[in-house]
Write a protein that holds these residues in place. Structure first.
Motif, short mmCIF file in Angstrom:
data_model
loop_
_atom_site.label_atom_id
_atom_site.label_comp_id
_atom_site.label_asym_id
_atom_site.label_seq_id
_atom_site.Cartn_x
_atom_site.Cartn_y
_atom_site.Cartn_z
N GLU A 39 42.70 28.73 54.92
CA GLU A 39 43.77 29.31 55.76
C GLU A 39 44.50 28.17 56.46
O GLU A 39 43.91 27.15 56.74
CB GLU A 39 43.16 30.27 56.80
N PRO A 40 45.77 28.24 56.75
CA PRO A 40 46.69 29.35 56.55
C PRO A 40 47.33 29.34 55.16
O PRO A 40 48.06 30.26 54.81
CB PRO A 40 47.74 29.14 57.64
N ARG A 42 46.14 29.94 52.22
CA ARG A 42 45.78 31.12 51.41
C ARG A 42 46.70 32.30 51.75
O ARG A 42 47.28 32.90 50.86
CB ARG A 42 44.33 31.51 51.63
N SER A 43 46.85 32.61 53.01
CA SER A 43 47.67 33.76 53.43
C SER A 43 49.13 33.57 53.06
O SER A 43 49.78 34.51 52.60
CB SER A 43 47.55 33.98 54.94
#
Length: 178
Positions: A39-40, A42-43
């Motif tokens: 993250e971030p 991935r999001s």
């Protein structure tokens, strides 16, 4: 003359439909692989892939599948008869629509964050459209049952080669990541 305009439109929408089928599964692969990111990142990646998948699926792939289904039968009606080889082609087209609906279920799952398949499994699913394309084109061009048998033998060999290529690619990627 009218027949050729319908045939041209049919071919155009077949091409755009296949383009969508080929690319959507690649997006599925990338979306799935983004699961491994921190993250971030991935999001951010997954949100971008969801947007791209939705636009491709509903803006190009679905409309092309529907228009292919409209212009294909229309062309058959104008042609006036259904030759023997066409029944085999229609069977493959029916299989292609089943594949399309299967991809739709994957798309729905990924939009909800449900990852049922690994990226390797999705790479295999990506080649299914290739097999349908090869089978359908050979049937349309050759229009012969004997040639169709040879084309099917070639298709099976082609499928085996694709599966071997996927395994080799996977092992090379694993070696590279170590």
């Amino acid at each position: 003359m009218y027949y050729f305009y319908i045939k041209a439109l049919h071919i155009i929408f077949i091409v755009t439909w296949f383009a969508g089928l080929f690319y959507i599964v690649r997006l599925f692969v990338y979306h799935t692989e983004a699961q491994a990111e921190e993250e971030p990142r991935r999001s951010i990646l997954q949100e971008q892939f969801r947007i791209m998948m939705k636009r491709l699926w509903f803006g190009i792939t679905w409309p092309s599948a529907v228009l292919t289904l409209i212009f294909g039968p229309w062309m058959l009606i104008l042609y006036g008869s259904v030759p023997g080889w066409m029944w085999a082609k229609l069977a493959f087209v029916f299989g292609l629509y089943i594949y399309h609906f299967f991809l739709h279920s994957i798309h729905k799952g990924l939009q909800k964050g449900v990852f049922r398949y690994t990226s390797t499994q999705l790479r295999v699913w990506n080649e299914v459209a290739t097999l349908f394309l090869v089978a359908i084109v050979f049937l349309v061009v050759l229009k012969s049952m004997l040639s169709m048998i040879w084309a099917l033998v070639g298709l099976i060999i082609f499928a085996v080669v694709l599966m071997i290529a996927i395994r080799v690619y996977k092992s090379l990627r694993e070696k590279k990541s170590r």
